[in-house]
Design a protein around this motif. Structure first.
Motif, PDB file in Angstrom:
ATOM      1  N   MET A   1       0.836  -1.200   0.000  1.00 47.06           N
ATOM      2  CA  MET A   1       0.000   0.000   0.000  1.00 47.06           C
ATOM      3  C   MET A   1       0.870   1.248   0.000  1.00 47.06           C
ATOM      4  SD  MET A   1      -2.946   1.133   2.741  1.00 47.06           S
ATOM      5  CE  MET A   1      -1.762   1.454   4.053  1.00 47.06           C
ATOM      6  N   THR A   2       0.557   2.180  -0.865  1.00 46.45           N
ATOM      7  CA  THR A   2       1.309   3.428  -0.934  1.00 46.45           C
ATOM      8  C   THR A   2       0.957   4.338   0.243  1.00 46.45           C
ATOM      9  OG1 THR A   2       1.324   3.305  -3.355  1.00 46.45           O
ATOM     10  CG2 THR A   2       1.807   5.445  -2.360  1.00 46.45           C
ATOM     11  N   ARG A   3       1.963   4.911   0.838  1.00 40.61           N
ATOM     12  CA  ARG A   3       1.766   5.795   1.983  1.00 40.61           C
ATOM     13  C   ARG A   3       1.488   7.217   1.513  1.00 40.61           C
ATOM     14  NH1 ARG A   3       4.982   1.742   2.318  1.00 40.61           N
ATOM     15  NH2 ARG A   3       5.286   0.539   4.222  1.00 40.61           N
ATOM     16  N   ALA A   4       0.877   8.019   2.392  1.00 43.38           N
ATOM     17  CA  ALA A   4       0.510   9.388   2.036  1.00 43.38           C
ATOM     18  C   ALA A   4       1.062  10.372   3.057  1.00 43.38           C
ATOM     19  CB  ALA A   4      -1.006   9.536   1.951  1.00 43.38           C
ATOM     20  N   LYS A   5       1.697  11.421   2.550  1.00 41.35           N
ATOM     21  CA  LYS A   5       2.196  12.513   3.387  1.00 41.35           C
ATOM     22  C   LYS A   5       1.489  13.798   2.978  1.00 41.35           C
ATOM     23  CE  LYS A   5       6.482  15.168   4.188  1.00 41.35           C
ATOM     24  NZ  LYS A   5       6.508  16.123   3.055  1.00 41.35           N
ATOM     25  N   ILE A   6       0.967  14.515   3.961  1.00 44.69           N
ATOM     26  CA  ILE A   6       0.334  15.810   3.726  1.00 44.69           C
ATOM     27  C   ILE A   6       1.279  16.874   4.242  1.00 44.69           C
ATOM     28  CG2 ILE A   6      -1.723  17.212   4.017  1.00 44.69           C
ATOM     29  CD1 ILE A   6      -2.250  14.511   2.659  1.00 44.69           C
ATOM     30  N   CYS A   7       1.715  17.758   3.370  1.00 42.68           N
ATOM     31  CA  CYS A   7       2.762  18.709   3.709  1.00 42.68           C
ATOM     32  C   CYS A   7       2.199  20.122   3.864  1.00 42.68           C
ATOM     33  CB  CYS A   7       3.834  18.695   2.620  1.00 42.68           C
ATOM     34  SG  CYS A   7       5.432  19.305   3.183  1.00 42.68           S
ATOM     35  N   GLY A   8       2.952  20.940   4.595  1.00 43.03           N
ATOM     36  CA  GLY A   8       2.569  22.333   4.759  1.00 43.03           C
ATOM     37  C   GLY A   8       1.517  22.562   5.814  1.00 43.03           C
ATOM     38  N   ILE A   9       1.571  21.791   6.892  1.00 46.55           N
ATOM     39  CA  ILE A   9       0.608  21.958   7.983  1.00 46.55           C
ATOM     40  C   ILE A   9       1.003  23.193   8.803  1.00 46.55           C
ATOM     41  CG2 ILE A   9      -0.378  20.902  10.049  1.00 46.55           C
ATOM     42  CD1 ILE A   9      -1.062  19.507   7.383  1.00 46.55           C
ATOM     43  N   VAL A  19      -4.514  13.684  10.448  1.00 43.17           N
ATOM     44  CA  VAL A  19      -4.386  12.445  11.223  1.00 43.17           C
ATOM     45  C   VAL A  19      -5.661  11.623  11.124  1.00 43.17           C
ATOM     46  CG1 VAL A  19      -4.130  11.503  13.554  1.00 43.17           C
ATOM     47  CG2 VAL A  19      -2.656  13.394  12.791  1.00 43.17           C
ATOM     48  N   ALA A  20      -6.830  12.289  11.250  1.00 40.16           N
ATOM     49  CA  ALA A  20      -8.111  11.583  11.169  1.00 40.16           C
ATOM     50  C   ALA A  20      -8.319  10.947   9.796  1.00 40.16           C
ATOM     51  CB  ALA A  20      -9.257  12.550  11.475  1.00 40.16           C
ATOM     52  N   ALA A  21      -7.755  11.554   8.765  1.00 38.98           N
ATOM     53  CA  ALA A  21      -7.893  11.014   7.406  1.00 38.98           C
ATOM     54  C   ALA A  21      -7.042   9.771   7.186  1.00 38.98           C
ATOM     55  CB  ALA A  21      -7.516  12.087   6.381  1.00 38.98           C
ATOM     56  N   GLY A  22      -6.116   9.505   8.108  1.00 35.35           N
ATOM     57  CA  GLY A  22      -5.289   8.316   7.992  1.00 35.35           C
ATOM     58  C   GLY A  22      -3.958   8.532   7.301  1.00 35.35           C
ATOM     59  N   ALA A  23      -3.519   9.789   7.197  1.00 39.64           N
ATOM     60  CA  ALA A  23      -2.217  10.054   6.580  1.00 39.64           C
ATOM     61  C   ALA A  23      -1.107   9.410   7.401  1.00 39.64           C
ATOM     62  CB  ALA A  23      -1.980  11.547   6.452  1.00 39.64           C
ATOM     63  N   ASP A  24      -0.057   9.005   6.709  1.00 40.03           N
ATOM     64  CA  ASP A  24       1.071   8.363   7.373  1.00 40.03           C
ATOM     65  C   ASP A  24       2.084   9.367   7.902  1.00 40.03           C
ATOM     66  OD1 ASP A  24       0.645   5.349   6.599  1.00 40.03           O
ATOM     67  OD2 ASP A  24       0.296   6.493   4.774  1.00 40.03           O
ATOM     68  N   ALA A  25       2.125  10.551   7.283  1.00 39.04           N
ATOM     69  CA  ALA A  25       3.121  11.550   7.675  1.00 39.04           C
ATOM     70  C   ALA A  25       2.572  12.944   7.444  1.00 39.04           C
ATOM     71  CB  ALA A  25       4.413  11.358   6.880  1.00 39.04           C
ATOM     72  N   ARG A 200      -8.968  14.057   2.941  1.00 43.55           N
ATOM     73  CA  ARG A 200      -9.524  12.709   3.113  1.00 43.55           C
ATOM     74  C   ARG A 200      -9.566  11.963   1.780  1.00 43.55           C
ATOM     75  NH1 ARG A 200     -14.269  11.342   1.923  1.00 43.55           N
ATOM     76  NH2 ARG A 200     -15.043  13.490   1.993  1.00 43.55           N
ATOM     77  N   GLN A 201     -10.015  12.630   0.727  1.00 45.49           N
ATOM     78  CA  GLN A 201     -10.083  11.989  -0.585  1.00 45.49           C
ATOM     79  C   GLN A 201      -8.695  11.605  -1.087  1.00 45.49           C
ATOM     80  OE1 GLN A 201     -12.180  14.745  -3.100  1.00 45.49           O
ATOM     81  NE2 GLN A 201     -14.038  14.684  -1.845  1.00 45.49           N
ATOM     82  N   PHE A 202      -7.724  12.485  -0.868  1.00 48.05           N
ATOM     83  CA  PHE A 202      -6.365  12.207  -1.340  1.00 48.05           C
ATOM     84  C   PHE A 202      -5.813  10.950  -0.672  1.00 48.05           C
ATOM     85  CE2 PHE A 202      -1.773  12.521  -1.257  1.00 48.05           C
ATOM     86  CZ  PHE A 202      -1.463  12.963  -2.533  1.00 48.05           C
ATOM     87  N   VAL A 203      -5.940  10.886   0.640  1.00 47.31           N
ATOM     88  CA  VAL A 203      -5.403   9.732   1.370  1.00 47.31           C
ATOM     89  C   VAL A 203      -6.113   8.456   0.940  1.00 47.31           C
ATOM     90  CG1 VAL A 203      -5.104   8.689   3.643  1.00 47.31           C
ATOM     91  CG2 VAL A 203      -4.662  11.136   3.331  1.00 47.31           C
ATOM     92  N   GLU A 204      -7.423   8.500   0.855  1.00 52.40           N
ATOM     93  CA  GLU A 204      -8.187   7.311   0.460  1.00 52.40           C
ATOM     94  C   GLU A 204      -7.779   6.827  -0.922  1.00 52.40           C
ATOM     95  OE1 GLU A 204     -12.283   8.402   0.717  1.00 52.40           O
ATOM     96  OE2 GLU A 204     -12.407   8.153   2.900  1.00 52.40           O
ATOM     97  N   ARG A 205      -7.677   7.727  -1.869  1.00 56.34           N
ATOM     98  CA  ARG A 205      -7.370   7.332  -3.247  1.00 56.34           C
ATOM     99  C   ARG A 205      -5.915   6.904  -3.418  1.00 56.34           C
ATOM    100  NH1 ARG A 205     -10.898  12.252  -6.082  1.00 56.34           N
ATOM    101  NH2 ARG A 205     -12.914  11.529  -5.233  1.00 56.34           N
ATOM    102  N   ALA A 206      -5.023   7.517  -2.665  1.00 54.74           N
ATOM    103  CA  ALA A 206      -3.609   7.107  -2.733  1.00 54.74           C
ATOM    104  C   ALA A 206      -3.444   5.698  -2.192  1.00 54.74           C
ATOM    105  CB  ALA A 206      -2.751   8.081  -1.951  1.00 54.74           C
ATOM    106  N   GLU A 207      -4.091   5.424  -1.082  1.00 57.54           N
ATOM    107  CA  GLU A 207      -3.882   4.144  -0.406  1.00 57.54           C
ATOM    108  C   GLU A 207      -4.677   3.001  -1.033  1.00 57.54           C
ATOM    109  OE1 GLU A 207      -4.527   4.874   3.761  1.00 57.54           O
ATOM    110  OE2 GLU A 207      -2.571   5.858   3.981  1.00 57.54           O
TER     111      GLU A 207
END
Length: 213
Positions: A1-9, A19-25, A200-207
Motif C-alpha cells: 500500500m502506498t503511503r501518504a504525506k500531507i505537507c505544509g501543515i 491524522v483523522a484522514a489516515g495520513a502516514d506523515a 480525506r479523498q487524497f489519502v483514500e485514493r492514494a492508499e
C-alpha cells in the motif's frame, strides 16, 4: 500500500484532520528561503511536531545552507524525519544523515543527474518539480514515467511529489508505484489552509490505488 504525506501543515485543526484522514506523515515547513504560505516559525513547527501522535511521522521540511544548520534545526524541532530542499550536495546530505538522530529525505528534481548519488546519501528520495531556488511545492507535475524508472532502478524508497491532487493521485500511484506520495497545495482551500474533504479523498485514493505486480 502506498503511503501518504500531507505537507505544509500550519494549524492544529488541519493537523487533526490529516491524522483523522489516515495520513502516514505530516510535513512542517520552517526555515526555508522561498516565499510560501506554508512556512511556520521554528517555534510553531516544534509545537506542531510535538502534537503529532504516535504512529504518524512528523517531517521537518527545510532548506538549510549547511550541515550544521540542518542538524541544529532537527535538534530544535525534534521531528521524526527531516526533508532537505535547496543546494546541499550528496556529501552534505550524507553528513546530515550521519549526525542527525532522524531519517533524512533528500528532495531532488526529477531531471537531476545526481539522483543516484542522492539516493546513496539519504534514507529516502522525494522527487518533486523544483523551482529555480531549489524549493518544491510548485503545484506542477513532472514526467511520471521517468520517476517510475527511478523507482524500478533504486533500492532507496521514492516519494512522489509535484502537482498531485485527489483527482490524479490514483493514476500517479498506478504509474510510478512509489513508496509514498506527498501533497501540499493540491489539498488546500487557500495557501497554508487545508481543505479537509480534499485531504480525506487524497489519502483514500492514494492508499486504495491498485498497483500491478
Amino acid at each position: 500500500m502506498t503511503r501518504a504525506k500531507i505537507c505544509g501543515i500550519t494549524r492544529e485543526t488541519d493537523l487533526d484532520a490529516v491524522v483523522a484522514a489516515g495520513a502516514d506523515a505530516v510535513g512542517l515547513t520552517a526555515a526555508v528561503t522561498v516565499d510560501t504560505p506554508r512556512e511556520t516559525s521554528i517555534t510553531r513547527a516544534t509545537d506542531l511536531a510535538a502534537a503529532v501522535p504516535p504512529f504518524v511521522t512528523s517531517v521537518l521540511v527545510t532548506m538549510p545552507d549547511s550541515v550544521d544548520r540542518a542538524v541544529e534545526l532537527v535538534d530544535r524541532v525534534e521531528p521524526d524525519a527531516v526533508q532537505l530542499h535547496g543546494n546541499l550536495r550528496p556529501d552534505a546530505i550524507a553528513a546530515v544523515r550521519e549526525r542527525a538522530p532522524v531519517k533524512v529525505i533528500a528532495a531532488v528534481d526529477a531531471t537531476d543527474s545526481a539522483v543516484d548519488a542522492y539516493a546513496d546519501a539519504a534514507d529516502a528520495l522525494l522527487v518533486d518539480s523544483v523551482d529555480e531556488q531549489g524549493g518544491g511545492g510548485t503545484g506542477e507535475t513532472h514526467d511520471w514515467e521517468r520517476t517510475a524508472d527511478l523507482v524500478a532502478d533504486l533500492q532507496t524508497p521514492v516519494i512522489l511529489a509535484g502537482g498531485l491532487t485527489p483527482d490524479n493521485v490514483a493514476e500517479a500511484v498506478e504509474t510510478v508505484r512509489p513508496f509514498a506520495v506527498d501533497v501540499a497545495s493540491g489539498v488546500e482551500a487557500e495557501g497554508g489552509v487545508k481543505d479537509h474533504d480534499a485531504v480525506r479523498q487524497f489519502v483514500e485514493r492514494a492508499e486504495s490505488a491498485v498497483v500491478s505486480a
